[in-house]
Structure formats: C-alpha cells, structure tokens
Design a protein around this motif. Structure first.
Motif, PDB file in Angstrom:
ATOM      1  N   SER A  40      14.175  -1.237  66.459  1.00 19.51           N
ATOM      2  CA  SER A  40      14.225  -0.354  65.303  1.00 19.51           C
ATOM      3  C   SER A  40      13.595  -1.037  64.098  1.00 19.51           C
ATOM      4  O   SER A  40      13.521  -2.267  64.027  1.00 19.51           O
TER       5      SER A  40
ATOM      6  N   PRO B 284      14.795  -1.107  60.892  1.00 19.14           N
ATOM      7  CA  PRO B 284      15.738  -1.937  60.126  1.00 19.14           C
ATOM      8  C   PRO B 284      15.971  -3.310  60.748  1.00 19.14           C
ATOM      9  O   PRO B 284      16.064  -4.305  60.027  1.00 19.14           O
TER      10      PRO B 284
ATOM     11  N   VAL C 142      12.927  -5.510  59.983  1.00 22.32           N
ATOM     12  CA  VAL C 142      12.828  -5.870  58.566  1.00 22.32           C
ATOM     13  C   VAL C 142      13.907  -6.886  58.180  1.00 22.32           C
ATOM     14  O   VAL C 142      13.625  -7.900  57.522  1.00 22.32           O
ATOM     15  N   LEU C 143      15.151  -6.626  58.569  1.00 18.26           N
ATOM     16  CA  LEU C 143      16.240  -7.540  58.219  1.00 18.26           C
ATOM     17  C   LEU C 143      16.035  -8.916  58.842  1.00 18.26           C
ATOM     18  O   LEU C 143      16.326  -9.947  58.216  1.00 18.26           O
TER      19      LEU C 143
ATOM     20  N   TRP D 251      10.237  -1.863  54.418  1.00 20.82           N
ATOM     21  CA  TRP D 251      11.420  -1.085  54.797  1.00 20.82           C
ATOM     22  C   TRP D 251      11.487   0.210  53.971  1.00 20.82           C
ATOM     23  O   TRP D 251      11.713   1.299  54.503  1.00 20.82           O
ATOM     24  N   ARG D 252      11.262   0.096  52.677  1.00 25.37           N
ATOM     25  CA  ARG D 252      11.315   1.268  51.811  1.00 25.37           C
ATOM     26  C   ARG D 252      10.239   2.282  52.206  1.00 25.37           C
ATOM     27  O   ARG D 252      10.505   3.491  52.282  1.00 25.37           O
TER      28      ARG D 252
ATOM     29  N   SER E 149       8.793   2.582  55.130  1.00 25.18           N
ATOM     30  CA  SER E 149       9.094   3.112  56.453  1.00 25.18           C
ATOM     31  C   SER E 149      10.189   4.178  56.375  1.00 25.18           C
ATOM     32  O   SER E 149      10.153   5.174  57.090  1.00 25.18           O
ATOM     33  N   THR E 150      11.165   3.970  55.507  1.00 28.76           N
ATOM     34  CA  THR E 150      12.230   4.953  55.315  1.00 28.76           C
ATOM     35  C   THR E 150      11.680   6.250  54.752  1.00 28.76           C
ATOM     36  O   THR E 150      12.032   7.356  55.186  1.00 28.76           O
TER      37      THR E 150
END
Length: 379
Positions: free
Chosen positions: A264, A266, A269-270, A372-373, A375-376
């Motif tokens: 995934s 997230p 990215v994390l 991440w931003r 992609s969201t």
C-alpha cells in the motif's frame, strides 16, 4: 548481490586508503549509478523483447570482467582515479542490465498472486547479500589481500550464471511470448502510464530515496568508521555495513512470516520516512551502539519501502510494457542514486559528511510526506 557488495567493500576501502578523498567518495556514487539513469529504459526494452536469462547473463559476465580488471590494477600497482571511475561506470552498466530482467523473471516464476511475497523475499535475500558481503569481503581482504580477494570474488558470480542455463523460465512464459516493441516505443509507454497516479507516485517515492540517501551510506561508511572511533577502523567498517544488511534480512523475514504490512502507499511512505529519520540519527550521533541500532532500523525501513513500492509497480504495470515500466522504476530507484553523490558526497566535501547526510535524509522525510499527500489526492 553478495559478490557485488564484496567488490564494493574491497574497492571502496582501497580507494579511501589510497586517495583519502571525500569528493572521490561522492564521485563513486555518481559514476556508478549514472548508467541506471541513462540506460534503465533501454534495459527494460531489452527485457521486454528478449530472453531475460540471457540479458542477466550478459550483466553477470560484465560484473566478472570488472572484478578481473580491479584485480589486475591491484596486482600491478597501477590504480589511478580514472581507472576507478571507468570501472564503476562499467559495474553500473552490468547492474542496469540485470534489474528489469530480474523482476520479470520473478513474475514469470510465481505469477500475479504470489508476486508480493516474491518481491519481498527477493529484496530480503538481496539484503542477505548486503549482510554477507561485508563479512565475506573483510575475510577475503584480510585473508587473501585485495588482489586475491577480488579475483576470488569472480567465482561468486558463477552460481546464478549457471542456474540461468538450467531454468526453463525466460521472463515471458506466462505471457506466452516476448513483446516485440522497439526502443522508440518507450516514450509512448511513458505517456500511457503517467495517468496512473498511484504507479507514478511509487516510482517517484523510490526516486526520492535514491536521490537523497541512495548509495551514499556504503560509499561514505569508511568516514563514519573512522569518526566513531570504536577500536580498529577496518573492523568498525565491516560491522557498520553488517548492521545495515542485518536490518534488511531480519525485517524481510519477519514481514514475510507475519504478513503485517501489505502493498500500500501509506506503508511505503511511512517506511521511507522512518528510513530517512533513522539515517538522520545515524549521521549525527557520536555513540557507536546507537549508530548500529539506527543502521538496523534503516535497513528494515528501506526494505519495506522499496519492496512495497516495487510490488505496486509490478502489479499495476501493463503486461506488454512490464519491462519498460520496470526500467522506468529502475531509472528512478537506481539511476537517481547518482544524486546522493552530490547531496551527500560532494556536499560533504564542503560541510562534512555527517552534516550533508543528515540534511539530505531530513529532506527525504519531507519529500516522502509530500508524495503521500499527492497520492491521497489521486485516490
């Protein structure tokens, strides 16, 4: 991968001992990874068009020739900086041949359903090569000397080369036949995949990790080994490299056994943020034990980030263009590593390696959060 890292361990140590140049350490990164930036798409086209076994074997032969050339230079005592730069570029060319074809072989071996596990296990055992490389490289360096060690390293490339003559998988069996496209079609493929924001985000995330940190940890490790001052610098050098590899191996095996983290955005990215943050701590700490812990953490985080991003790219890549898409991923994840030669290596010659690595890893954290931003928003 172990042979690849043995070569780096021996040659990076000799180059540092002979020339003592932080700028050269940065140039090692640039000259080695530039072929990935320039030729990854072409390598992906080769993997799409031809038998992936033969493409990989061509890379293996080039790896062995480069090791032999290092050995001759060590034996004759004629090593100069320009020799090192040429051989690092050739080594990079061997690696770029290897990349997309290897990933297509994984897909051919296991199919779509088991692909996430295959990618994760493949990354884990690459980390095992990184883990064993410093240990075996140090043993070869101490036991046989740099010349004997680098010549012995040639034999370590042989098992994979021989295996590829024996396996029936070509990288294309599940797709029945290779896709017959020319290199000019690569531009068209780039235009097609740009609309897949998730795929593009994962390619971008891999490129950020490569650009800001990339191969700089390994190439600058002799500097950290000396500055941490934990006994013999040569021993410290090997232990630090071992710790980085151990994180990838342990993390990969635990994740595969437990299935805690899926493929995934997230998760990728994390893991990238954790990779950057642990690298910052490693760069600034004066405590040897803490440095080792941070290298283990960064190894786990880097494995999670890269294997997750690569799995997403593999699953979302169009079948007929899989090799070229993987070449694009390789151009980003490997080719942009030359950037770390500037962000860490060249900048380190001005402000110091510790500072340049910390700043660069911090920038990676911020850039990963931006991905991440985006992609969201895309979803």
């Amino acid at each position: 991968m172990m042979a690849d890292n043995i070569e780096h361990v021996i040659t990076y140590w000799i180059l540092w001992e002979k020339f003592h140049s932080p700028a050269l350490a940065g140039f090692q990164v640039v000259s080695h990874w530039l072929p990935f930036l320039l030729f990854s798409l072409a390598s992906g086209a080769l993997a799409d068009r031809y038998d992936c076994r033969r493409v990989i074997q061509a890379g293996q032969v080039l790896f062995m020739l480069v090791s032999a050339a290092w050995g001759v230079l060590f034996l004759t005592g004629s090593l100069q900086i320009w020799h090192a730069c040429v051989l690092l570029v050739l080594h990079g060319c061997a690696g770029v041949l290897w990349g997309p074809a290897e990933q297509m072989m994984l897909h051919d071996f296991v199919g779509r359903e088991a692909l996430p596990s295959a990618v994760r296990l493949n990354a884990t055992f690459k980390s095992l090569g990184v883990l064993c490389g410093p240990a075996v490289g140090s043993l070869l360096l101490l036991g046989l000397g740099p010349t004997g060690g680098i010549f012995a390293n040639i034999a370590i490339y042989l098992p994979l080369t021989i295996f590829l003559f024996r396996t029936r998988y070509t990288g294309h069996r599940r797709d029945l036949s290779p896709a017959r496209f020319g290199f000019r079609d690569t531009v068209r493929v780039l235009g097609e995949v740009r609309d897949d924001r998730l795929l593009v985000g994962m390619i971008l995330l891999a490129g950020l990790g490569a650009f800001f940190v990339g191969a700089s940890l390994q190439s600058t490790m002799p500097v950290f080994a000396q500055d941490l001052g934990a006994g013999n610098a040569g021993t410290t050098y090997g232990v630090l490299l071992f710790a980085a590899g151990a994180g990838g191996v342990v993390g990969g095996l635990v994740l595969e056994a437990t299935g805690w983290i899926g493929a995934s955005v997230p998760a990728a990215v994390l893991a990238t943020v954790l990779y950057g943050a642990s690298t910052v701590v490693f760069a600034v700490t004066d405590f040897y034990a803490l440095a080792l812990v941070m290298l283990v953490v960064s190894g786990v985080a880097n494995l999670v980030a890269t294997s997750t991003a690569q799995t997403v790219v593999q699953l979302r890549a169009p079948r007929a263009q899989r090799g070229r898409v993987l070449g694009l991923y390789g151009m980003s994840s490997s080719g942009l590593r030359l950037g770390s030669g500037f962000t860490v290596g060249a900048a380190g010659a001005v402000v110091g390696v510790h500072t340049s690595l910390a700043l660069s890893a911090g920038m990676l954290c911020l850039a990963a959060l931006l991905v991440w931003r985006l992609s969201t928003r895309a979803r």
